[in-house]
Design a protein around this motif. Structure first.
Motif, mmCIF file in Angstrom:
data_model
loop_
_atom_site.group_PDB
_atom_site.id
_atom_site.type_symbol
_atom_site.label_atom_id
_atom_site.label_comp_id
_atom_site.label_asym_id
_atom_site.label_seq_id
_atom_site.Cartn_x
_atom_site.Cartn_y
_atom_site.Cartn_z
ATOM 1 N N ALA A 129 -24.398 62.215 39.217
ATOM 2 C CA ALA A 129 -24.620 61.996 37.790
ATOM 3 C C ALA A 129 -26.045 61.548 37.488
ATOM 4 O O ALA A 129 -26.410 61.380 36.330
ATOM 5 C CB ALA A 129 -23.626 60.960 37.261
ATOM 6 N N THR A 130 -26.854 61.323 38.534
ATOM 7 C CA THR A 130 -28.249 60.964 38.279
ATOM 8 C C THR A 130 -29.046 62.154 37.766
ATOM 9 O O THR A 130 -30.155 61.978 37.270
ATOM 10 C CB THR A 130 -28.908 60.451 39.569
ATOM 11 N N PHE A 131 -28.489 63.370 37.884
ATOM 12 C CA PHE A 131 -29.196 64.539 37.390
ATOM 13 C C PHE A 131 -29.136 64.561 35.858
ATOM 14 O O PHE A 131 -28.073 64.437 35.272
ATOM 15 C CB PHE A 131 -28.557 65.815 37.926
ATOM 16 N N ASN A 132 -30.261 64.723 35.236
ATOM 17 C CA ASN A 132 -30.341 64.876 33.791
ATOM 18 C C ASN A 132 -30.421 66.369 33.503
ATOM 19 O O ASN A 132 -31.434 67.015 33.779
ATOM 20 C CB ASN A 132 -31.585 64.150 33.246
ATOM 21 N N LEU A 133 -29.338 66.919 32.951
ATOM 22 C CA LEU A 133 -29.292 68.360 32.732
ATOM 23 C C LEU A 133 -30.377 68.838 31.781
ATOM 24 O O LEU A 133 -30.860 69.967 31.890
ATOM 25 C CB LEU A 133 -27.914 68.757 32.194
ATOM 26 N N LEU A 134 -30.768 67.989 30.844
ATOM 27 C CA LEU A 134 -31.828 68.381 29.918
ATOM 28 C C LEU A 134 -33.161 68.520 30.642
ATOM 29 O O LEU A 134 -33.989 69.363 30.284
ATOM 30 C CB LEU A 134 -31.944 67.353 28.789
ATOM 31 N N GLU A 176 -38.929 64.614 35.312
ATOM 32 C CA GLU A 176 -39.553 63.478 35.973
ATOM 33 C C GLU A 176 -38.975 63.301 37.376
ATOM 34 O O GLU A 176 -37.890 63.784 37.680
ATOM 35 C CB GLU A 176 -39.315 62.188 35.178
ATOM 36 N N VAL A 177 -39.728 62.597 38.234
ATOM 37 C CA VAL A 177 -39.220 62.176 39.528
ATOM 38 C C VAL A 177 -38.688 60.765 39.359
ATOM 39 O O VAL A 177 -39.447 59.810 39.256
ATOM 40 C CB VAL A 177 -40.314 62.213 40.621
ATOM 41 N N HIS A 178 -37.364 60.626 39.269
ATOM 42 C CA HIS A 178 -36.754 59.337 38.969
ATOM 43 C C HIS A 178 -36.426 58.572 40.242
ATOM 44 O O HIS A 178 -36.137 59.163 41.282
ATOM 45 C CB HIS A 178 -35.470 59.539 38.159
ATOM 46 N N LEU A 179 -36.435 57.269 40.136
ATOM 47 C CA LEU A 179 -36.037 56.384 41.227
ATOM 48 C C LEU A 179 -34.753 55.695 40.800
ATOM 49 O O LEU A 179 -34.775 54.816 39.938
ATOM 50 C CB LEU A 179 -37.131 55.358 41.538
ATOM 51 N N ARG A 191 -25.819 54.318 45.513
ATOM 52 C CA ARG A 191 -25.402 53.117 46.233
ATOM 53 C C ARG A 191 -24.714 53.489 47.550
ATOM 54 O O ARG A 191 -24.786 52.742 48.527
ATOM 55 C CB ARG A 191 -24.450 52.278 45.379
ATOM 56 N N ILE A 192 -24.048 54.633 47.565
ATOM 57 C CA ILE A 192 -23.365 55.095 48.771
ATOM 58 C C ILE A 192 -24.350 55.720 49.740
ATOM 59 O O ILE A 192 -24.336 55.440 50.940
ATOM 60 C CB ILE A 192 -22.259 56.099 48.402
ATOM 61 N N SER A 193 -25.210 56.592 49.237
ATOM 62 C CA SER A 193 -26.253 57.208 50.056
ATOM 63 C C SER A 193 -27.458 57.506 49.184
ATOM 64 O O SER A 193 -27.315 58.000 48.068
ATOM 65 C CB SER A 193 -25.763 58.511 50.691
ATOM 66 N N ARG A 194 -28.629 57.226 49.713
ATOM 67 C CA ARG A 194 -29.871 57.492 48.973
ATOM 68 C C ARG A 194 -30.117 59.003 48.849
ATOM 69 O O ARG A 194 -30.884 59.449 47.987
ATOM 70 C CB ARG A 194 -31.043 56.808 49.687
ATOM 71 N N HIS A 195 -29.488 59.771 49.707
ATOM 72 C CA HIS A 195 -29.654 61.238 49.681
ATOM 73 C C HIS A 195 -28.278 61.895 49.599
ATOM 74 O O HIS A 195 -27.782 62.476 50.579
ATOM 75 C CB HIS A 195 -30.417 61.706 50.915
ATOM 76 N N PRO A 196 -27.646 61.824 48.428
ATOM 77 C CA PRO A 196 -26.282 62.353 48.293
ATOM 78 C C PRO A 196 -26.177 63.852 48.517
ATOM 79 O O PRO A 196 -25.132 64.335 48.978
ATOM 80 C CB PRO A 196 -25.903 61.967 46.861
ATOM 81 N N GLN A 197 -27.226 64.601 48.201
ATOM 82 C CA GLN A 197 -27.136 66.045 48.407
ATOM 83 C C GLN A 197 -26.992 66.386 49.884
ATOM 84 O O GLN A 197 -26.256 67.307 50.248
ATOM 85 C CB GLN A 197 -28.356 66.740 47.810
ATOM 86 N N MET A 198 -27.690 65.648 50.745
ATOM 87 C CA MET A 198 -27.539 65.876 52.180
ATOM 88 C C MET A 198 -26.106 65.583 52.618
ATOM 89 O O MET A 198 -25.497 66.364 53.371
ATOM 90 C CB MET A 198 -28.531 64.986 52.947
ATOM 91 N N VAL A 199 -25.551 64.466 52.130
ATOM 92 C CA VAL A 199 -24.178 64.104 52.485
ATOM 93 C C VAL A 199 -23.201 65.175 51.995
ATOM 94 O O VAL A 199 -22.304 65.612 52.724
ATOM 95 C CB VAL A 199 -23.806 62.729 51.897
ATOM 96 N N TRP A 202 -40.988 60.128 47.006
ATOM 97 C CA TRP A 202 -40.687 58.920 46.243
ATOM 98 C C TRP A 202 -41.692 57.815 46.549
ATOM 99 O O TRP A 202 -42.118 57.082 45.659
ATOM 100 C CB TRP A 202 -39.273 58.440 46.557
ATOM 101 N N LEU A 203 -42.058 57.694 47.822
ATOM 102 C CA LEU A 203 -43.027 56.668 48.201
ATOM 103 C C LEU A 203 -44.373 56.939 47.543
ATOM 104 O O LEU A 203 -45.029 56.012 47.049
ATOM 105 C CB LEU A 203 -43.172 56.626 49.719
ATOM 106 N N ALA A 204 -44.787 58.197 47.543
ATOM 107 C CA ALA A 204 -46.057 58.551 46.905
ATOM 108 C C ALA A 204 -46.016 58.307 45.401
ATOM 109 O O ALA A 204 -47.016 57.912 44.798
ATOM 110 C CB ALA A 204 -46.387 60.022 47.189
ATOM 111 N N LYS A 205 -44.850 58.521 44.778
ATOM 112 C CA LYS A 205 -44.721 58.379 43.326
ATOM 113 C C LYS A 205 -44.546 56.923 42.911
ATOM 114 O O LYS A 205 -45.141 56.471 41.928
ATOM 115 C CB LYS A 205 -43.514 59.200 42.853
ATOM 116 N N HIS A 206 -43.711 56.160 43.648
ATOM 117 C CA HIS A 206 -43.316 54.831 43.186
ATOM 118 C C HIS A 206 -43.830 53.674 44.048
ATOM 119 O O HIS A 206 -43.708 52.513 43.640
ATOM 120 C CB HIS A 206 -41.786 54.758 43.105
ATOM 121 N N GLY A 207 -44.355 53.973 45.222
ATOM 122 C CA GLY A 207 -44.958 52.927 46.045
ATOM 123 C C GLY A 207 -44.012 51.792 46.409
ATOM 124 O O GLY A 207 -42.930 52.010 46.964
ATOM 125 N N ALA A 208 -44.425 50.566 46.074
ATOM 126 C CA ALA A 208 -43.660 49.378 46.446
ATOM 127 C C ALA A 208 -42.255 49.373 45.858
ATOM 128 O O ALA A 208 -41.310 48.857 46.480
ATOM 129 C CB ALA A 208 -44.414 48.125 46.011
#
Length: 241
Positions: free
Chosen positions: A103-108, A117-120, A127-135, A175-181
């Motif tokens: 549900a983090t995908f914004n269809l618009l 945007e590249v969202h964090l 919360r279950i996995s940082r990379h749900p698509q891989m799972v 994500w690291l390049a975009k959001h850093g700390a």
């Protein structure tokens, strides 16, 4: 054995599907990596359209080819007669879609109606996995390998999972390049392996975050796909690939 010293079961479709998968991985992950640079040149919305068209132009024929050749090669196992297996496969597939299309995908944004945007994120499925698509891809592959049991399916899943494992590294890098700390902090509170951060006390599961229209939409999509599945199989079989 054939004249080329290859096993008889190693038919050309094994190499063809791997070619499709490698091409898709290069285009999809390559364009994703080029996104920061490309958006400064042509803008976020035009790049999203190019990204979507390039990905779909490969994904659609690849899926058709997969449907038509899924039983190619050696039959490594045949469990389709096991009672209850079919419903278990559908349950696993449904769960995989919850991870593949979180549900983090914004269809618009996907449709480039809003500026992509590249969202964090650190809520819901993240919360279950940082990379749900891989799972989700691993679950989907496990379910379909269990059902089909062919060498073609094993080759296909090997390519799909390899691409998604690469995407784990590539996504974290972006994500690291975009959001850093801020990403470093989110990475410390999440995990790639499902439920690991929760089990370690670094994260907690908030079920209320799953009570969103987007998840209802995913459930509806799974039901629709269940109904359309035999129709899709029949339609793709009419394509001479």
């Amino acid at each position: 054995m054939s004249g080329t010293n290859l096993p008889e079961w190693l038919v050309p479709s094994h190499f063809v599907i791997m070619g499709w998968l490698v091409s898709f991985a290069i285009v999809h992950s390559g364009l994703a990596s080029l996104r920061p640079w490309a958006e400064t040149k042509i803008g976020a919305r035009p790049f999203r359209i190019i990204f979507a068209l390039a990905s779909l132009s490969l994904a659609v024929p690849m899926i058709i080819y997969f449907f038509n050749h899924r039983y190619d090669g050696a039959q490594l196992w045949d469990l389709q007669g096991v009672p209850g297996l079919k419903i278990a496969i559908w349950i696993l597939s449904a769960i995989s879609f919850l991870f593949l299309y979180p549900a983090t995908f914004n269809l618009l944004e996907i449709a480039a109606i809003q500026k992509p945007e590249v969202h964090l994120y650190e809520t819901g499925i993240i919360r279950i996995s940082r990379h749900p698509q891989m799972v989700g891809q691993v679950l989907w592959c496990f379910a379909h390998m269990l059902w089909l049991g062919t060498s073609f399916m094993v080759v296909t899943c090997a390519g799909l999972i390899a691409h998604h494992l690469f995407a784990v590294w590539n996504g974290d890098r972006r994500w690291l390049a975009k959001h850093g700390a801020a990403f470093e902090q989110a990475r410390a509170r999440t995990s790639v392996i499902p439920f690991l951060a929760i089990a370690q006390g670094r994260q907690k599961l908030v079920l209320a975050e799953f009570l969103k229209p987007a998840y209802v939409g995913i459930a509806a999509f799974v039901g629709l796909f269940w109904w359309l599945h035999p129709i899709l199989i029949d339609a793709t079989s009419r394509v001479a690939w």
